[in-house]
Write an enzyme that holds these catalytic residues in place. Structure first.
Site, PDB file in Angstrom:
ATOM      1  N   ASP A 130       1.126  -0.769  -0.289  1.00 37.61           N
ATOM      2  CA  ASP A 130      -0.042  -0.059  -0.727  1.00 37.61           C
ATOM      3  C   ASP A 130       1.081   1.332  -0.280  1.00 37.61           C
ATOM      4  OD1 ASP A 130      -2.697  -1.705   0.307  1.00 37.61           O
ATOM      5  OD2 ASP A 130      -1.565  -2.256   2.523  1.00 37.61           O
TER       6      ASP A 130
ATOM      7  N   GLY B 107      -4.683  -4.008  -5.045  1.00 34.66           N
ATOM      8  CA  GLY B 107      -5.700  -2.744  -5.313  1.00 34.66           C
ATOM      9  C   GLY B 107      -4.945  -1.091  -4.737  1.00 34.66           C
ATOM     10  N   HIS B 108      -4.202  -1.125  -6.266  1.00 31.19           N
ATOM     11  CA  HIS B 108      -3.669   0.203  -6.298  1.00 31.19           C
ATOM     12  C   HIS B 108      -5.092   1.306  -6.847  1.00 31.19           C
ATOM     13  CE1 HIS B 108      -0.316  -1.557  -7.113  1.00 31.19           C
ATOM     14  NE2 HIS B 108      -0.279  -2.829  -7.894  1.00 31.19           N
TER      15      HIS B 108
ATOM     16  N   ALA C 119      -7.928  -1.253  -0.017  1.00 34.39           N
ATOM     17  CA  ALA C 119      -8.828  -1.123  -1.411  1.00 34.39           C
ATOM     18  C   ALA C 119      -9.226  -1.986  -1.530  1.00 34.39           C
ATOM     19  CB  ALA C 119      -7.904  -0.510  -2.406  1.00 34.39           C
TER      20      ALA C 119
HETATM   21  P1  GDP Z   1      -0.826   1.042  -4.520  1.00 35.44           P
HETATM   22  O1  GDP Z   1      -1.091  -0.845  -3.767  1.00 35.44           O
HETATM   23  O2  GDP Z   1       1.180   0.569  -3.858  1.00 35.44           O
HETATM   24  O3  GDP Z   1      -0.685   1.382  -5.054  1.00 35.44           O
HETATM   25  O4  GDP Z   1      -1.036   1.571  -2.379  1.00 35.44           O
HETATM   26  P2  GDP Z   1      -2.847   1.914  -2.965  1.00 35.44           P
HETATM   27  O5  GDP Z   1      -3.801   2.078  -3.218  1.00 35.44           O
HETATM   28  O6  GDP Z   1      -2.887   0.915  -1.923  1.00 35.44           O
HETATM   29  O7  GDP Z   1      -3.136   3.007  -1.825  1.00 35.44           O
HETATM   30  C1  GDP Z   1      -2.137   4.192  -1.679  1.00 35.44           C
HETATM   31  C2  GDP Z   1      -3.398   5.435  -1.646  1.00 35.44           C
HETATM   32  O8  GDP Z   1      -2.512   6.309  -1.722  1.00 35.44           O
HETATM   33  C3  GDP Z   1      -4.074   5.133  -2.798  1.00 35.44           C
HETATM   34  O9  GDP Z   1      -5.352   5.469  -2.458  1.00 35.44           O
HETATM   35  C4  GDP Z   1      -3.160   6.592  -3.382  1.00 35.44           C
HETATM   36  O10 GDP Z   1      -3.968   6.920  -4.465  1.00 35.44           O
HETATM   37  C5  GDP Z   1      -2.765   7.034  -2.602  1.00 35.44           C
HETATM   38  N1  GDP Z   1      -1.769   8.364  -2.574  1.00 35.44           N
HETATM   39  C6  GDP Z   1      -0.060   7.911  -3.432  1.00 35.44           C
HETATM   40  N2  GDP Z   1       0.708   8.984  -3.228  1.00 35.44           N
HETATM   41  C7  GDP Z   1      -0.039   9.618  -2.582  1.00 35.44           C
HETATM   42  C8  GDP Z   1       0.935  10.470  -2.389  1.00 35.44           C
HETATM   43  O11 GDP Z   1       1.429  11.410  -2.398  1.00 35.44           O
HETATM   44  N3  GDP Z   1       0.313  11.116  -1.189  1.00 35.44           N
HETATM   45  C9  GDP Z   1      -1.577  11.201  -0.971  1.00 35.44           C
HETATM   46  N4  GDP Z   1      -2.048  11.938  -0.326  1.00 35.44           N
HETATM   47  N5  GDP Z   1      -1.758   9.767  -1.110  1.00 35.44           N
HETATM   48  C10 GDP Z   1      -1.256   8.947  -2.319  1.00 35.44           C
END
Ligand code: GDP
Length: 467
Positions: free
Chosen positions: A52, A79-80, A335
């Site tokens: 995440d 879950g991106h 997510a």
């Molecule tokens: P992943 O599985 O590694 O892609 O991560 P997730 O999608 O589960 O969680 C990342 C969350 O953080 C998502 O809701 C993104 O929109 C959000 N996000 C990603 N980068 C940033 C950031 O630099 N700042 C903030 N506030 N949110 C971010």
């Protein structure tokens, strides 16, 4: 049609290469120049903590410059979450390159394929005017994830009660288990004789029913559904190993999209609180069939603090007010499952350990904006175990060992201002720069990308241009 695209890609890469080179002396970085990933032939984005981290956002930015985006591990547990043009997309199985109309997306042989979920995600794209069926290829060697895999996932998690692994109950572990038992069924087999497939499928259901206490199961319903899916995926299923390597030989660029993260890796993670696939750099070779030495850029995504889902030791965890604040401010809820994520300060030994395994060329520090209101910020710099300071890269192999680690913290001043409009390193407040530089010093890895908000454009780049 392909030639002009290849030429423009080559020109772009040449341009960004010289741009980067020319900036290096001016930046005067102590840890070498930053690496965007843009100029790479095979790049990857990997999670450097417990998942995440915000990998999806970087993959989405990079995907626009790559010919192919490929998933190599996991299943519908990724879950991106992507925020693009005011719309929010949550991908669990599809590669993030699905949002780019010119990018070919691959579900590799190392992925476990849940067909109903894949079609649901394709439908969501279609409903948003982004029909992309022709941009997707599926490996004929990927294993099929059936509904009974989810049933087993639920049974196993329920048996563990409050000490459950915290899986998404999407059947990922049980599907990799039947793959390892050599009773699993590959996509290629679904595409051949359906009667032969049905016999194999019914035998597999019987085997798992015997193993897991004879649960009721609608085999006829699932077979009917699979028969319909079979027709729809016909144009998508192919030998992706040949496809991807041939594309590479023809000068195409490939982005391998990591799911989960290093500390959730089957071998390197905090076992047994891990996922069931290879989430680290080696998983790209086994999950796509690409020679390891062709991977020329490994980008690690590291959240500016630490989170994890489910049970297992978490040395820098904050259980009080600060942890609650990070959770609500950072929207730290899964997510895929909506579960609360546990939150804590940045854990440097975790990053050093994952860096040792993955060999990051550069880091993306994500969600720096979430720390913007703190007066002081702590970094978990070192672990002490039995009175000994562990060396960078050392990590106890057992849960008890990790539980016993004490953390030595460093305290840095906060910046207490909104950084979401910053796009270059120089625009960040001095204390935010100092926080990043301290991470670089402790990890010895340059930070190229810094997330300052959830949107695609809310990203600071360092040493290269993102436009
Ligand atoms: P992943 O599985 O590694 O892609 O991560 P997730 O999608 O589960 O969680 C990342 C969350 O953080 C998502 O809701 C993104 O929109 C959000 N996000 C990603 N980068 C940033 C950031 O630099 N700042 C903030 N506030 N949110 C971010």
């Amino acid at each position: 049609e392909v030639a002009p695209r290849m030429l423009s890609c080559a020109l772009f890469r040449t341009k960004s290469y010289f741009f980067r080179k020319s900036l290096t002396p001016m930046i005067g970085r102590s840890f070498g120049s930053t690496v965007s990933g843009f100029e790479s032939r095979i790049a990857t984005v990997l999670g450097g903590q417990w998942g995440d981290e915000g990998k999806g956002k970087l993959v989405d930015i990079l995907a626009q410059r790559f010919d192919i985006v490929a998933r190599f591990n996991g299943g519908a547990n990724a879950g991106h979450t992507l925020h693009v043009d005011g719309k929010k997309f949550a991908f669990h199985l599809l590669p993030c390159g699905m949002l780019c109309k010119d990018t070919l997306n691959i579900i590799g042989n190392g992925v476990v394929l849940d067909l109903p979920t894949m079609f649901k995600e394709l439908k969501d794209l279609e409903d948003n005017g982004l029909a992309r069926d022709d941009n997707l290829k599926i490996s004929d060697r990927a294993h099929l994830l059936f509904k009974f895999h989810k049933v087993i996932d639920g049974i196993q998690e329920d048996e563990l009660e409050e000490k459950s692994i915290g899986t998404t109950k999407r059947g990922i572990g049980p599907c990799y288990a039947t793959k390892a038992f050599r009773t699993g069924i590959r996509v290629g087999e679904l595409m051949e004789d359906f009667d032969a497939f049905s016999i194999k499928y019914l035998k597999l259901v019987k085997t798992v029913q015997n193993m897991f206490g004879g649960f009721d199961y609608d085999t006829a319903g699932e077979l009917e559904e699979l028969k319909a899916f079979r027709e729809r995926i016909k144009p998508m299923v192919t030998d992706t190993i040949f496809l991807i390597n041939e594309a590479y030989r023809n000068g195409k660029s490939i982005l391998a999209e990591g799911a989960n993260a290093a500390l959730l890796d089957m071998d390197f993670g905090t076992y047994p609180f891990v996922t069931s696939s290879a989430t680290t750099v080696g998983g790209i070779s086994t999950g796509l069939g690409i020679p390891a030495h062709n991977i020329d850029c490994v980008l690690g995504v590291v959240k500016a603090y630490t989170t994890r889902v489910g049970w297992g030791p978490f040395p820098t965890e904050l259980t009080g007010e600060i942890g609650d604040f990070l959770r609500s401010e950072g929207h730290e809820f899964g997510a895929t499952t909506g579960r609360n994520r546990r939150c804590g300060w940045l854990d440097i030994p975790v990053v050093q350990y994952s860096a040792q395994i993955n060999g990051y060329h550069s880091l993306n520090i994500s969600k720096l904006d979430i720390l913007s209101t703190f007066k002081e910020i702590k970094i978990g710099a070192r672990y002490i175990l039995n009175g000994q300071t562990l060396k960078p890269g050392e990590m106890p192999s057992t849960l008890d060992g990790l539980e016993q680690c004490e953390v030595e913290y460093e305290t840095l001043p906060g910046w207490q201002s909104d950084i979401s409009a910053c796009r270059t390193f120089d625009e960040l407040p001095a204390n935010a720069q100092a926080y990043i530089i301290r991470i670089e010093e402790l990890t010895q890895i340059p930070v190229s990308w810094i997330g300052v908000g959830p949107k695609r454009e809310e990203m600071v780049t360092r040493g290269f241009d993102n436009n």
